[in-house]
Design an enzyme around this catalytic site. Structure first.
Site, mmCIF file in Angstrom:
data_model
loop_
_atom_site.group_PDB
_atom_site.id
_atom_site.type_symbol
_atom_site.label_atom_id
_atom_site.label_comp_id
_atom_site.label_asym_id
_atom_site.label_seq_id
_atom_site.Cartn_x
_atom_site.Cartn_y
_atom_site.Cartn_z
ATOM 1 N N CYS A 43 0.808 -1.223 0.000
ATOM 2 C CA CYS A 43 0.000 0.000 0.000
ATOM 3 C C CYS A 43 0.843 1.274 0.000
ATOM 4 O O CYS A 43 0.307 2.370 -0.187
ATOM 5 C CB CYS A 43 -0.949 -0.001 1.196
ATOM 6 S SG CYS A 43 -2.284 -1.202 1.034
ATOM 7 N N ASP A 76 -16.666 10.809 0.897
ATOM 8 C CA ASP A 76 -15.780 10.811 2.062
ATOM 9 C C ASP A 76 -14.645 9.804 1.958
ATOM 10 O O ASP A 76 -13.934 9.569 2.929
ATOM 11 C CB ASP A 76 -16.594 10.553 3.340
ATOM 12 C CG ASP A 76 -17.548 11.688 3.641
ATOM 13 O OD1 ASP A 76 -17.117 12.858 3.548
ATOM 14 O OD2 ASP A 76 -18.726 11.416 3.949
ATOM 15 N N ASP A 104 -14.291 2.984 2.441
ATOM 16 C CA ASP A 104 -13.513 1.837 2.006
ATOM 17 C C ASP A 104 -14.159 1.058 0.868
ATOM 18 O O ASP A 104 -13.488 0.312 0.161
ATOM 19 C CB ASP A 104 -13.262 0.911 3.204
ATOM 20 C CG ASP A 104 -12.453 1.616 4.284
ATOM 21 O OD1 ASP A 104 -11.275 1.901 4.032
ATOM 22 O OD2 ASP A 104 -13.003 1.913 5.355
ATOM 23 N N ASP A 127 -8.815 -3.640 -4.712
ATOM 24 C CA ASP A 127 -7.513 -3.240 -4.193
ATOM 25 C C ASP A 127 -6.453 -4.151 -4.789
ATOM 26 O O ASP A 127 -6.641 -5.367 -4.841
ATOM 27 C CB ASP A 127 -7.473 -3.327 -2.659
ATOM 28 C CG ASP A 127 -6.526 -2.305 -2.054
ATOM 29 O OD1 ASP A 127 -5.370 -2.222 -2.527
ATOM 30 O OD2 ASP A 127 -6.929 -1.593 -1.119
ATOM 31 N N GLY A 135 -11.334 -13.405 -13.446
ATOM 32 C CA GLY A 135 -10.635 -12.147 -13.229
ATOM 33 C C GLY A 135 -10.054 -11.639 -14.532
ATOM 34 O O GLY A 135 -10.557 -11.942 -15.620
ATOM 35 N N HIS A 136 -8.972 -10.897 -14.419
ATOM 36 C CA HIS A 136 -8.356 -10.308 -15.609
ATOM 37 C C HIS A 136 -6.852 -10.235 -15.395
ATOM 38 O O HIS A 136 -6.378 -9.966 -14.288
ATOM 39 C CB HIS A 136 -8.916 -8.903 -15.853
ATOM 40 C CG HIS A 136 -8.455 -8.297 -17.139
ATOM 41 N ND1 HIS A 136 -8.773 -8.827 -18.368
ATOM 42 C CD2 HIS A 136 -7.685 -7.207 -17.393
ATOM 43 C CE1 HIS A 136 -8.237 -8.089 -19.328
ATOM 44 N NE2 HIS A 136 -7.562 -7.100 -18.755
ATOM 45 N N SER A 137 -6.102 -10.493 -16.468
ATOM 46 C CA SER A 137 -4.647 -10.423 -16.382
ATOM 47 C C SER A 137 -4.110 -9.630 -17.561
ATOM 48 O O SER A 137 -4.702 -9.619 -18.639
ATOM 49 C CB SER A 137 -4.038 -11.832 -16.388
ATOM 50 O OG SER A 137 -4.359 -12.514 -17.600
#
Length: 342
Positions: free
Chosen positions: A25, A60, A63, A80, A151-153
């Site tokens: 992060c 604001d 998350d 994330d 997903g994606h790559s």
């Protein structure tokens, strides 16, 4: 039986952190720059929501985003991903998945479905390592009771991994960053120091099992405890550090956050890593961002840097008391400063 790898195994010979400009992060876009990019977009989103179905959006910097469904329940969505924070591919996958799932827990939700996000330098790093990253993410999601499907790559010069997560939440039991009230204590569910230990790991190759254990630990139990106590205000502590996330919570709630620096827990080795100079650029940017809005006169510059340390898959900062979590401050009526450190 424990896994055995040969000295020439890619898991042993490749230091993933050396293929990334930052780590975890700490590689986030600085908070001040990000807010400038997002300025005004929240209002535009609200205009497109005349029915008020969007309960939490951009305003604001919560998350996750939350949308109310016609049956009265609500769905939340978040994503994330980040560059390698540790050299071990399997552990990186576990950490990245726990970090993505944390956004759901920080809102009081339950993760339901996730998809992988993978960027990989296919001509540089072995695909065996990519498989280990994905395996780590799958195992952590399974521990959370969250399905992972697809997903994606992309082929990318720098490796990155994370999840896009969809979850469910009771709209009447949301944990939000704007629900803090004066008089509430502030509890922190994981110790700080992940940033400086990860920076030391990247620079030296030293392994810190205590940091890996904290980063791979889900925030599920902390969220469940907060909801059981009837609490309504929380956020997770990640790339903007304790000070950055406390500032965002207090600003959104219209209060002042008082942090007791003597009550904040740290991982073993964190202070030594700080003294040795392993402070990320992200941590220094965090401190520069909150400094104009904070009273830091009671602590040293080193202590302020530790409080601003860019965490990866850190704990929850909760307005209220929950079992087992130290109280590290309290919320006060808004004063001259949004943050006060004593």
């Amino acid at each position: 039986m424990a896994e055995v790898t040969s000295p020439t195994s890619p898991r042993e010979s490749v230091r993933l952190t050396q293929y990334a400009h930052g780590g975890g992060c700490a590689c986030k876009i600085p908070p001040g720059e990000l807010e400038e990019v997002l300025r005004g977009l929240g209002a535009a989103v609200q205009v497109r929501d005349p029915a008020g179905e969007l309960l939490v959006g951009l305003d604001d910097g919560d998350d996750a985003s939350v949308v109310r469904l016609p049956d009265g329940t609500a769905v939340l969505a978040t994503t994330d991903f980040f560059t390698p924070v540790v050299d071990d591919a399997y552990d990186w996958g576990r950490i990245a998945a726990a970090n993505a799932l944390s956004d759901v827990y920080a809102m009081g939700g339950r993760p339901l479905l996730a998809v992988n996000l993978l960027a990989w330098p296919r001509g540089v790093l072995p695909l065996e390592l990519a498989r280990e990253v994905l395996r780590g993410g799958l195992d952590t999601a399974a521990a959370a009771g969250c399905h992972v499907a697809g997903g994606h790559s992309v082929d990318d010069p720098e490796p990155k991994y994370g999840l896009a997560v969809t979850g469910l939440v009771d709209p009447d039991r949301l944990l939000r960053s704007d629900a803090g009230k004066p008089g509430l204590p502030l509890s922190l569910t994981k110790p700080l120091g992940l940033g400086v230990l990860n920076s030391r790991h990247k620079a030296t190759g030293e392994v810190f099992p205590q940091a890996v254990e904290v980063m791979t630990r889900l925030n599920r139990e902390a969220a469940e405890a907060a909801l059981a106590a009837g609490l309504t205000c929380a956020t997770d502590v990640t790339g903007f550090g304790l000070l950055g996330h406390a500032y965002k919570l207090a600003r959104a709630s219209g209060v002042t956050a008082l942090i007791d620096a003597t009550a904040v827990p740290y991982l073993d080795g964190a202070r030594q890593a700080l003294r040795a100079g392993y402070v990320s650029g992200g941590t220094r940017r965090n401190l520069a961002w909150v400094r104009p809005h904070s009273d830091l006169s009671a602590v040293s510059e080193d202590e302020a840097l530790l409080l601003a340390d860019a965490q990866t898959s850190g704990g929850l900062l909760v307005a209220g008391e929950i079992p087992g979590a130290p109280v590290v401050g309290e919320l006060l009526p808004r004063g001259e400063h949004v943050l006060v450190i004593r």
